[in-house]
Design a protein around this motif. Structure first.
Motif, PDB file in Angstrom:
ATOM      1  N   ALA A 536      39.221  41.857  40.940  1.00 44.92           N
ATOM      2  CA  ALA A 536      38.445  40.042  41.270  1.00 44.92           C
ATOM      3  C   ALA A 536      38.064  40.345  42.600  1.00 44.92           C
ATOM      4  CB  ALA A 536      39.299  39.356  41.147  1.00 44.92           C
ATOM      5  N   GLU A 537      39.237  40.554  43.980  1.00 45.65           N
ATOM      6  CA  GLU A 537      38.615  41.052  45.334  1.00 45.65           C
ATOM      7  C   GLU A 537      37.456  41.110  45.716  1.00 45.65           C
ATOM      8  OE1 GLU A 537      39.824  39.331  47.688  1.00 45.65           O
ATOM      9  OE2 GLU A 537      41.531  38.404  46.312  1.00 45.65           O
ATOM     10  N   ILE A 538      37.360  42.553  45.307  1.00 43.09           N
ATOM     11  CA  ILE A 538      36.061  43.776  45.607  1.00 43.09           C
ATOM     12  C   ILE A 538      34.746  43.028  44.849  1.00 43.09           C
ATOM     13  CG2 ILE A 538      34.935  45.472  44.001  1.00 43.09           C
ATOM     14  CD1 ILE A 538      37.545  47.152  43.958  1.00 43.09           C
ATOM     15  N   ARG A 539      34.446  42.340  43.050  1.00 39.40           N
ATOM     16  CA  ARG A 539      33.886  41.082  42.573  1.00 39.40           C
ATOM     17  C   ARG A 539      33.123  39.931  43.894  1.00 39.40           C
ATOM     18  NH1 ARG A 539      36.816  41.662  38.109  1.00 39.40           N
ATOM     19  NH2 ARG A 539      37.412  39.595  38.266  1.00 39.40           N
ATOM     20  N   GLU A 540      34.532  39.639  44.737  1.00 40.06           N
ATOM     21  CA  GLU A 540      33.548  38.547  45.587  1.00 40.06           C
ATOM     22  C   GLU A 540      34.055  38.871  46.794  1.00 40.06           C
ATOM     23  OE1 GLU A 540      34.021  35.769  44.521  1.00 40.06           O
ATOM     24  OE2 GLU A 540      34.286  36.070  42.731  1.00 40.06           O
TER      25      GLU A 540
END
Length: 642
Positions: A536-540
């Motif tokens: 989720a952090e990587i996607r953002e």
């Protein structure tokens, strides 16, 4: 004593034909299962009904089974009698079921029944997963699994000969109605005669089989596979034994086939325990035959629709998301679906790389020395020209396009090559209306041979592309409009499903992470939850995005004989696969990675001073996962307070 608890015990999960409980000797000897009154599937004793059988597992053995005598009641138990009290004094409520217990003459070793129990696996609440045994308390068992354990405890039969198997079964089959749910009806006289003749004139064990008899042998395999579930169920009911390498279901099938072979009056029955395994393995087939897929992708129908519509696909996504595995399985499945007898020549795989050229793919020249020492050049077909020519020949030999066998070229790592340079002028020919015999049929003249080159309509191209290395936005526009792109993202629910975490979802993983009794299961569940949060952090992240997420495949297939061995395998996955990939994504900027991904809690896994990944322990990894997953940390804190 029985308590007037504030609610009556009612079931809250699905019931099953049989059950399984992981319990200690005290409960076995006292003839009762007992569990906390929490609404978790592993504690749902209220669903047990009078007469139900609950198999008791303890320390690597199935000791016997409980037979339920009374439904569950809520009782108050002194805390000193509990292994897991929530308080230090007084009593606590527990579900308790009164039973009578039957000990097996010899306990069943789990390692001996594991594979069969896994084969009879239910979708939910099952005690066994591919990595071993689930460590919660109460589980559901399928009817096949329960009857298998009962028969196994009675003593597994192993026949000494086929004649012994027939003597044991024939008389009992007459008393048992429809032993294979219609199998006898499928064994028509003409079918049996063809089978008998094919078995007579071929030596299956020596792999000496006439190609014209493949159809009859394939039919034997197909009918067995169609009735396999029913045969396995009936073999359990009849307590059929095994014979050499044949399972009880296969022995039952052989006996059922030999009976009409006798009645057909075409010679002696000749399907036996040596021939059937060869048929089921398909080892009699020509070496050119294309192997069947190990599994059929869930999206096979969707993929088929897309590839038929466009002729070219690209599977794109982060590393470790099953792209290459899926394309291989889909291609094999589709070729078997569309071709009566597909061969290996219909499927070709090539991997692109920076040094791969037009000459490798389409057509090139090779310099050789002539008879008088003079240099000369010979034209070499490239991978695509050779494959397209093969597909074109098959197309022209067929009566129509519908009859022409399909050919599939898989290009792995398609984005690692210079696509415009590799395809050259042939890129135009990929379009549906430019193919051979299409309304705008187009050919190109190859530069070295001078031959006209066409792409036939029965040729399909599927590429795979790791978006960690290059975004699909950067793919050449001319190539992009000739392919359809299908995204493959991380599928962490597949990991949960493989290891039996709850209902195969992340909530189930969180439950195991907090309540799991097996430490390796807890570490693996924590890892799944942590990877979900990291993704989720990587996607953002503006310079990362969904193309650089962590894939699910590194977390699959973690199997070892001991809990410690599984924990080490999980640690190795993080240390040597996941962490180096994150290091690459962040260009070795450990501080940024620590701040953005691990919320400042990554120092257990890497050393910020030396910029190195640490030699961390299972406890280090658990602590980091708890810090990363907020919900998990909160639940863990609550559990500690209780």
């Amino acid at each position: 004593m029985i308590s007037n608890f504030h609610y009556s015990p009612e079931a809250f999960t699905n019931s099953a034909p049989y059950y399984w409980v992981n319990q200690g000797h005290e409960e076995t000897e006292g003839e009762y299962p007992r569990a906390p009154t929490r609404e978790l599937f592993q504690y749902d004793l209220p669903k047990l009904e009078v007469g139900d059988r609950v198999f008791s597992y303890n320390n690597g053995q199935i000791l016997g089974y409980h037979t339920v005598a009374k439904p569950a009641q809520v009782v108050q138990v002194p805390v000193e009698e509990l292994d897991d009290p929530d308080s230090e004094t007084g009593t606590e409520p527990r579900y308790r079921v009164e039973t009578s217990f039957t000990y097996f003459d010899e306990p069943l070793a789990f390692v001996e029944v594991f594979e069969t129990l896994l084969k009879y696996k239910l979708d939910n609440y099952y005690p066994v997963n591919p990595g071993g045994i689930n460590q919660q308390y109460l589980f559901n068992l399928s009817e096949e699994a329960g009857k298998y354990l009962l028969n196994k405890a009675d003593g597994e039969i192993a026949y000494e000969s086929l004649q012994a198997a027939e003597s044991d079964l024939i008389e009992r089959l007459e008393e048992y109605i429809n032993p294979a749910d219609g199998l006898r009806g499928a064994l028509a006289k003409a079918t049996i005669e063809n089978w008998t003749e094919a078995l007579r004139r071929n030596d299956l064990v020596a792999k000496a089989v006439r190609r014209g008899d493949y159809e009859h042998l394939d039919e034997i395999k197909s009918i067995y596979e169609s009735f396999e579930d029913s045969l396995e169920e009936r073999a359990v009911h009849l307590n059929v034994g095994s014979l050499d390498q044949c399972s009880p279901a296969q022995v039952l099938f052989i006996v059922l086939v030999r009976e009409p072979q006798r009645d057909a009056d075409v010679g002696q029955p000749n399907l036996d325990h040596d021939k059937l395994p060869e048929i089921l393995e398909g080892t009699y087939q020509d070496e050119r035959s294309l192997a069947t897929p190990h599994t059929v992708p869930d999206t096979a129908s969707e993929l088929e629709r897309q590839v038929r519509a466009k002729h070219q696909l690209v599977f794109h996504g982060p590393p470790g998301t099953s792209k290459t595995f899926t394309v291989q399985q889909f291609a094999r499945w589709w070729l078997h679906e569309t071709t009566v007898e597909p061969n290996k020549e219909q499927l070709r795989t090539v991997t692109f790389h920076p040094s791969f050229t037009y000459e490798d793919f389409i057509e090139g020249l090779t310099a050789t020395e002539g008879e008088n020492g003079a240099g000369q050049y010979t034209v070499d077909e490239g991978v695509f020209q050779e494959f397209a020519t093969r597909a074109k020949d098959a197309y022209e030999d067929a009566d129509s396009l519908d009859d022409a066998p399909n050919y599939v070229l898989i290009i792995d790592e398609i984005n690692r090559g210079n696509l415009s340079q590799i395809f050259g002028e042939t890129i135009t020919l990929l379009e549906n209306d430019k193919r051979l015999d299409a309304k705008n049929e187009t050919s190109v003249t190859l530069p070295h041979s001078g031959e006209d080159f066409y792409v036939p309509p029965n040729l399909y191209v599927i590429g795979t592309m790791n978006t960690a290395g290059r975004s699909i936005a950067l793919v050449d526009a001319a190539l992009r409009r000739r392919f359809r792109f299908i995204h493959f993202g991380p599928d962490l629910e597949l990991v949960c499903e493989q290891y039996g975490f709850g209902n195969g979802d992340l909530d189930g993983a969180k439950d195991v992470a907090v309540n799991g009794a097996d430490q390796a299961d807890r570490l693996l569940a924590m890892s799944v939850c942590a990877v979900d949060v990291l993704n989720a952090e990587i996607r953002e992240a503006h310079d990362l995005g969904r193309g650089k997420q962590l894939g699910h495949t590194p977390l699959l297939g973690i199997i070892a004989e001991t809990t410690e061995g599984r924990e080490q395998a999980i640690i190795d996955t993080w240390r040597y696969e996941l962490m180096p990939l994150l290091e690459e994504y962040y260009f070795g900027q450990f501080k940024r990675m620590n701040d953005e991904l691990f919320d400042g809690h990554g120092d257990n896994l890497f050393d910020l001073a030396t910029q190195e990944i640490r030699d961390f322990t299972a406890d280090d990894l658990k602590e980091t996962c708890r810090a990363v997953v907020d919900d998990l940390a909160e639940v863990e804190d609550d559990a500690d307070e209780e």
